[in-house]
Design an enzyme around this catalytic site. Structure first.
Site, PDB file in Angstrom:
ATOM      1  N   HIS A 122       0.820  -1.224   0.000  1.00  0.00           N
ATOM      2  CA  HIS A 122       0.000   0.000   0.000  1.00  0.00           C
ATOM      3  C   HIS A 122       0.852   1.272   0.000  1.00  0.00           C
ATOM      4  O   HIS A 122       0.299   2.368   0.079  1.00  0.00           O
ATOM      5  CB  HIS A 122      -0.940   0.030   1.204  1.00  0.00           C
ATOM      6  CG  HIS A 122      -1.921  -1.111   1.256  1.00  0.00           C
ATOM      7  ND1 HIS A 122      -2.726  -1.447   0.187  1.00  0.00           N
ATOM      8  CD2 HIS A 122      -2.210  -2.001   2.249  1.00  0.00           C
ATOM      9  CE1 HIS A 122      -3.476  -2.501   0.531  1.00  0.00           C
ATOM     10  NE2 HIS A 122      -3.182  -2.844   1.768  1.00  0.00           N
TER      11      HIS A 122
HETATM   12 ZN   LIG Z   1      -4.031  -7.241   3.152  1.00  0.00          ZN
END
Ligand SMILES: [Zn+2]
Length: 302
Positions: A122
């Site tokens: 992320h």
């Molecule tokens: Zn995850």
């Protein structure tokens, strides 16, 4: 012997007050210690990542702000793992280099190697997000190209959450391919565009998931013909997971890993295995699934 990078700082560099399940690294390491009867895994301690490697994937302002402890509150909140300890910088540099080091080993020696952590998919070029500060997958792919001249690299992300940061960092890269299998209704709510995104509905079970993965992996001619695979093997697709919405079983995850490993070993493609999400509460099923992953890699990559 399967080489696996690990440091105590993976757990100890996160505050006990953080909501993140920091004990998972220590718990997976302990479980492997008791389950790896044949001593098929050899452990290595990572050094810190050189800054020049971080800059292959991340913007200078972001890297410098993080390293100097001057990220603003909003940026820190978006990452999580709070409250940050004094060791957060060292932890991040060591954790990231665990994946880079595994990549170097896999490329130089062939076969499989892993990081008992990482998979921080992320993290974007200019900011961190969702427990991820630097993107070890994108960085490792870019180091592989810079230092070994490898061009065709597949980042196969089977975490239940989309590899949005990886997709963003590599969105204009012609050679490094990003593939993400994830649940469509999960975090991140604003999805990026990977080279291939496969979305599953909440509640998807083993049969549908595995047949989709099988047809993806068995495409003829093979997709991308990668020279290196970076495998983000998050286990948050488990039905017990608090943050995932799929309903995969332990056996389903083992079959998933086996499909990836047998394709790679059959074609002689080096594989770097990283952890990913795993948020069962209690944590035991996630820890067991991550331990399974590395034991399978040790067996199938031998
Ligand atoms: Zn995850």
């Amino acid at each position: 012997m399967f080489p696996l990078w690990y440091s105590k700082i993976y757990t100890d560099g996160i505050s006990p007050e953080a909501t993140f399940p920091r004990t998972r690294y220590r718990a997976v390491r302990a479980l492997l210690g008791s389950q790896d009867a044949g001593n098929s895994i050899v452990y290595h301690e990572p050094a810190a990542t050189p800054v020049k490697d971080l800059l292959l994937a991340h913007e200078t302002v972001y890297v410098e702000s993080f390293l100097s402890g001057s990220l603003d509150k909003g940026s820190v909140r978006r990452i999580g793992l709070r409250p940050w300890t004094e060791a957060i910088v060292e932890r991040t540099l060591v954790l990231t280099n665990g994946t880079i080091s595994a990549m170097r080993h896999a490329v130089e020696n062939g076969g499989f190697a892993g990081n008992l952590g990482g998979g921080t998919h992320h993290a974007y070029a200019a900011f961190g997000s969702g427990y991820c500060i630097f993107n070890d997958l994108a960085i490792s792919a870019l180091v592989a190209r810079r230092d070994y001249g490898i061009s065709r690299i597949l980042i196969l992300d089977l975490d239940v959450h989309q590899g949005d940061g990886t997709a963003q960092i590599l969105e204009n890269d012609p050679d490094i391919r990003t593939v993400s299998f994830h649940c469509g209704t999960n975090f991140p709510f604003r999805k990026m565009t990977s080279d291939i995104d496969v979305e599953f509905a909440p509640g998807t079970t083993d049969d549908e998931y595995l047949s989709t993965l099988e047809s993806f992996l068995q495409r003829d001619p093979p997709l991308f013909e990668p020279e290196l695979i970076l495998f983000q093997a998050g286990v948050d697709g488990l039905d017990t997971d608090k943050l995932g919405q799929l309903s995969l079983s332990h056996e389903g995850l083992r079959r998933r890993n086996e499909m990836v490993f047998s394709l790679a070993s059959g074609s002689g493609i080096p594989v770097v295995v990283t952890m990913g999400g795993g948020y069962s509460d209690p944590l035991t099923p996630s820890v067991e699934a991550h331990a399974d992953l590395f034991l399978q890699a040790a067996r199938d990559g031998a």
